[in-house]
Each structure stands twice: as structure tokens, then as C-alpha cells.
Design an enzyme around this catalytic site. Sequence first.
Site, PDB file in Angstrom:
ATOM      1  N   TYR A  41       1.442  -0.366   6.463  1.00 34.28           N
ATOM      2  CA  TYR A  41       0.958  -0.003   5.133  1.00 34.28           C
ATOM      3  C   TYR A  41       0.027  -1.052   4.528  1.00 34.28           C
ATOM      4  CZ  TYR A  41       4.306   3.876   4.719  1.00 34.28           C
ATOM      5  OH  TYR A  41       4.990   5.056   4.879  1.00 34.28           O
TER       6      TYR A  41
ATOM      7  N   MET B  13      -9.921  -5.222  -9.330  1.00 34.75           N
ATOM      8  CA  MET B  13      -8.479  -5.197  -9.054  1.00 34.75           C
ATOM      9  C   MET B  13      -7.694  -4.708 -10.277  1.00 34.75           C
ATOM     10  SD  MET B  13      -5.875  -5.579  -7.086  1.00 34.75           S
ATOM     11  CE  MET B  13      -6.212  -6.521  -5.610  1.00 34.75           C
TER      12      MET B  13
ATOM     13  N   ASN C 260      -5.952  -4.386  -1.518  1.00 36.16           N
ATOM     14  CA  ASN C 260      -7.246  -3.845  -1.931  1.00 36.16           C
ATOM     15  C   ASN C 260      -7.780  -2.866  -0.891  1.00 36.16           C
ATOM     16  OD1 ASN C 260      -9.153  -3.762  -3.925  1.00 36.16           O
ATOM     17  ND2 ASN C 260      -9.776  -5.887  -3.734  1.00 36.16           N
TER      18      ASN C 260
ATOM     19  N   HIS D  60       2.391  -7.988  -5.282  1.00 40.20           N
ATOM     20  CA  HIS D  60       1.127  -8.119  -4.556  1.00 40.20           C
ATOM     21  C   HIS D  60       0.597  -6.751  -4.123  1.00 40.20           C
ATOM     22  CE1 HIS D  60      -1.090  -9.510  -0.681  1.00 40.20           C
ATOM     23  NE2 HIS D  60      -1.928  -9.368  -1.685  1.00 40.20           N
TER      24      HIS D  60
ATOM     25  N   GLU E   7      -7.402 -16.301  -8.160  1.00 37.81           N
ATOM     26  CA  GLU E   7      -6.382 -16.863  -7.256  1.00 37.81           C
ATOM     27  C   GLU E   7      -6.434 -18.392  -7.273  1.00 37.81           C
ATOM     28  OE1 GLU E   7      -3.396 -15.807  -4.149  1.00 37.81           O
ATOM     29  OE2 GLU E   7      -4.142 -14.986  -6.008  1.00 37.81           O
TER      30      GLU E   7
END
EC number: 4.2.1.17
Length: 715
Positions: A660, A325, A454, A451, A403
Amino acid sequence: MIYQGKAITVKPLEGGIVELNFDLKGESVNKFNRLTLSELRAAVDAIKADAAVKGVIVTSGKDVFIVGADITEFVDNFQLPDEELMAGNLEANKIFSDFEDLDVPTVAAINGIALGGGLEMCLAADFRVMSATAKVGLPEVKLGIYPGFGGTVRLPRLIGCDNAVEWIASGKENKAEDALKVGAVDAVVAPEQLQAAALDLAKRAVAGELDHKARRQPKLEKLKLNAIEQMMAFETAKGFVAGQAGPNYPAPVEAIKSIQKAANFGRDKALEVEAAGFVKLAKTSVAQSLIGLFLNDQELKKKAKKYDEVAKDVKLAAVLGAGIMGGGIAYQSALKGTPILMKDIREEGIQMGLNEAAKLLGKRVEKGRLTPAKMAEALNGIRPTMSYGDFGNVDIVVEAVVENPKVKQAVLAEVEGAVKEDAIIASNTSTISISLLAQALKRPENFCGMHFFNPVHMMPLVEVIRGEKTGETAIATTVAYAKKMGKSPIVVNDCPGFLVNRVLFPYFGGFAKLLGFGVDFVRIDKVMEKFGWPMGPAYLSDVVGIDTGHHGRDVMAEGFPDRMAVEGKTAVDVMYEANRLGQKNGKGFYAYETDKRGKPKKVTDPQAYEVLKPIVVEQREVTDEDIVNFMMIPLCLETVRCLEDGIVETAAEADMGLIYGIGFPPFRGGALRYIDSIGVAEFVALADKYAELGALYHPTAKLREMAKNGQKFFG
């Protein structure tokens, strides 16, 4: 001056040659709206009436030629009765044909971009000169329609059927050298030479060196293909294009059918065929959804632009937590020109992040989308570090660690002490409350959520989350940085799951209910893929990670216990307990093998069915329609709640977030447009049929009120 309007002027140049110039007042680009079309009619008539005119060059007063039709006018136009819409289309086409039929030679000078109607205007000219940096294309299929100003008629007669089909069915933009190669343009020149080259070409045609009538003639006649050649060309193309476009996007195949049907006609009759097919497509729900999607996207861009006035310039960024990430975020930032520090506490984390960035850049070089020099520049823009030593100059920090609220709070407090006082800190959390995380900070006004989805390089959405104490500068700067990274930011207010995950988990809730009734997950995946999702819920769970889904489900259940709390074990629980975590460890709902390209390939695994047996509460017969309703009703209702709760400001933002962020089928336009397409009253009645399944299926009081009053979310 031969003609002067608000969008078009016609003025004399030299030797009887005039310049027809498009320059729509009050707009940054030229487009064919009602005004421009009416002025083109008047301009063509004025040229025709002036005996002194010996030639015409067509130019643009903007940085681009013409971007196409004014899509904002489509919504009303496409509501007209078929006969009226067709008559209007043929009337517009008569303007282009009258321009094409002028007694004098015509030359189009193409700068910037000429798309849709812009290129169709050029096709009506006898000659076309193009700037080396310009692009041309017919992108109408992306709106669920096909070219309606003669594109399906003139282009195949100009560049051949195969090339025309490729251009029209793909909707892609084509570079100058490609346009020259297939014969769509006659010359390519440096941008600064464009006007002079067009004028020179017109002079040569006026002098008789070039026969403009001979150049024009093939566009007026039938296609030069015999019956066998036609059958070979069109049937092969239809099969291939149908396979590429899929059953939910009819426009590319309809375009080929239109070219085929008009192949044996001259121009005017062929234009009637085009118009009939255009009207047919304009009336489809696919066109309405895709046009709505385009307009929603424009609205999103306008909203994001408003933040520019408040936003601080981001000259240097940082990401905390490397890995896949962090590496993806660093890659995207550096690729788009913002250097970034990439910090991790582990050397292997940093290496993983650098490897990810290098891999993504390498792929762009392989595909010819990036030069090796630009790749080196981007890689040099990523500065790995294991300390906060250089963080004093950072304008924005994106935290992307594990997280876990406690870990995140500790890291956020630590980085706040290392950055300058006005630096913005953003957390890339997917579910944790921004207001909760802000409690660890001394300057919560400089903190918000950012945010990413992925994989970062592929997913266009970034949710920018406003916490209770987030200041406007933090939001504006984060939105501006997301835009600079090439992303589509949507500002949402804080709540568990924000917008996208809050809406996604009720969808998974519907999936859990189906599994509890003994429905095969492979069948569910097939039905939802047929509905238009890029992948079904079982496969999506595996790709996201069962452990990630398990954690997210618990967060959502705690946040919305009235409808998202679960009783007893569900599929995600038993999968998690069996250590079937999805693609990451090779087994989840499916098992995963490595294909020839080294990518994971899913296969059915009998063991998965054994693991799921204990969660089946009853065997229930369900239809494919039931499966869609089980899945879609909770997702749509939660989207409605997000709008009602003010998590997002507009229906457009809600729908675009889903398209999206999670790949909601674009041809359906988004959850709220999907409700509109069914009818709000009909959707409420449909949801009520499934009311016994629980609160996820219960419409809100406000939605019932909308149903009663005949209201819609759009229009």
C-alpha cells in the site's frame, strides 16, 4: 419447513412456491464455505424430493446476497493434489447444476451484492430480479484465479461472449442498470419490492406465462458462435486483455482461454474445462500471493477495528501547512465527511491547498464519481485560515509543515497551546522521530505520527506512529480518523523512517551499489519494472524528489550507521549537487518534457550520465538476476528486521505496508511472502552470495535460525 440448517432454510410461501433463504448463522454476510455448500446440497435434494414444490425463489436474510466463496478455506484447499482439488470443484458444481436442473422454475432475488459464487448461484437460476441498489460481479481475477462455480460457462451463454469477457476479465462490480442492459438480470426493482417481484415472477412461471425451460436451455448448450466468430471474439479479447493485465497476472487471459475451449461443449463438459483451468491457476504463486494479500488486508481491518472502542469521535479536524500535501489531506477529510480547517502562514500556501482540493474534486465530477452538489459540500467542508482562532473545537490536528525537526517542534508547541486539552496532535513526518518531536510538547500522550503517502488521494496507506509517550487514545483516534478518510492505517512503533521508508532506503542502497558498478540506470529501471514494480528506482527517485531522497538517506544513515552509512559520494549526492532534483525542476536521472495532457514525460538525458561518471568505482558485469537481487535482498532483510525489532507486530502488516505504501508488486505478496516463495533457507543462501556488498546483505541470526528449522513467515 422443508429444510432447516445453519446457513440455509427452505420454507413454503404460497401456491407451491418455496423460499430458499441464505442466512449464515454467526456471520455478518453469506458466503460459500463447506457448511453452506453441504447445506445447499441437502436443500436442493429436499426440494427435489417434495412433489408439492412448484417453484423456488432464492433470497438472502442479510443486507447482501452472497459475497462469494470463503477465501479463508482457499489456503488449505489449494494445497490439495490437483486431482483432489478438481474432484472437489466438480462436486460443488454438481450442486449448482442440480439446482439448475430442478423440474420447477427458479428465481434469484438479488439484494446488496452478489459476487463470485454469489452471482454464480444466481446464474444457475432461471430468472434473476435485482434490487436497484444492488451490485453484481465476478471478482475472482483479483485473487489470481477465475470463477469456479460455472461463471465462465453460464455467463457467456447468457449475456454473450464480449460482455462476459469484460465482466470476468475486469473483475469489476456492476450496477443494476448495467446488469439489466446486458441481460444478466431480467428485472430491476426498488429494494422494498424485491421479494414481492421475485414471488410474482415465480407465480407467472408456475402459471405457464413464462417458459422457464426455454430460458434455461441456452445455458445447457454450446455457445452460439460459428468458428470464425469465435476466432474473432476470442483472439481479439486475449490480445487486448493481455495488454491490460500484463504478464504477471495470468488469470484474465486464462479465463478467456477457458471460455474459448468450452465454447463447443454443453454445460457439463464445459464445467470440466472450467475446473481444469481453475485448478491450474489455483496452483500458481500469483494466486497464493493475491489470496494471501486479501487475507492480510482482512487482518489489517480487524486490527484497526479493535481501536474503535477507545477512539474519540472526530467531528472537526485541522491541517497545518496547506500546499499540495495539506490540500490533499484536506480534500480527503472533507470528501469523506469530516470538515477540516486548513491553516498556513502564507496566503499563497492556502490558495495552493484550495486549488489542489478543487482540482481533485473536479476530476471526480468529470468522471461521474461525484455530483456537483457533493463537490460544493466537500469544498465548503474545507475552511482556510491564517490564525488559530477556530482551533478550540478541533478534535485532531495533522501537522504537515516542512520536514525539519526544529520547525516542526515550534509549530507543534504553538498549536498545542491553541487546542483543547484532549485534542490529538499528529505529525505527517516521513522520517523524523516522533519521540524527538514530542519533547516540545506538554501533553506528549496526545501526540503521535500520521504519515500520509504522496499523492494523498491515491495512496491507501497511513502509518500511525507510536512514540515513547504516546497514549492509546491518541493511537486509536488517529487510526479511526484514517479509516474514516478511506485509508488503510497500520500502527508502527517509532524508529528512523518508521516502516516504509526504513525498508525503502536499503532498496535505494542496492540501487546506489549498482550505479557504483557502472550499471545503466535505464536498464535497472526496466529490470525492476519487469519484476513488477510500478516504476524503477531511478524514475521513483525523480518522482519523490532527489532532495527529499538525499535528506531521507542522511536521516537513515544517522539512525542505522552500521548498514546505511555511506562512504564517499553516491548518485543521490552528485545529482543533488548538480541541482538535478527530479520532476520538480525538470531534470534528475531523466529529463522531463510536458506531454499533450500537460503531464511530465521522462526522456533520457546524456547529461545525467556525465553527472554520474565520478561515482563509478568499478565496471562490473551483472545479469538481470543480479540486478533484482542487489535491489530486493536489502529491502527484504530490512523488512525482516522491522518485524524482529517490533516496529510492526505482524508479517501481514509488514507486507501490506509495502504494497500500500510503495507499490510492492501485489502478485508477489509482499517482502516476507516473497522470501517464503523462494524458501527461507534458499533466501539466506542467496543473500550470503552477496555478503561482500556489506551489512545490508547480511541475514539476521533469527532468520538463519528460521532457515535451519524450516520455518516460514506465513503458514
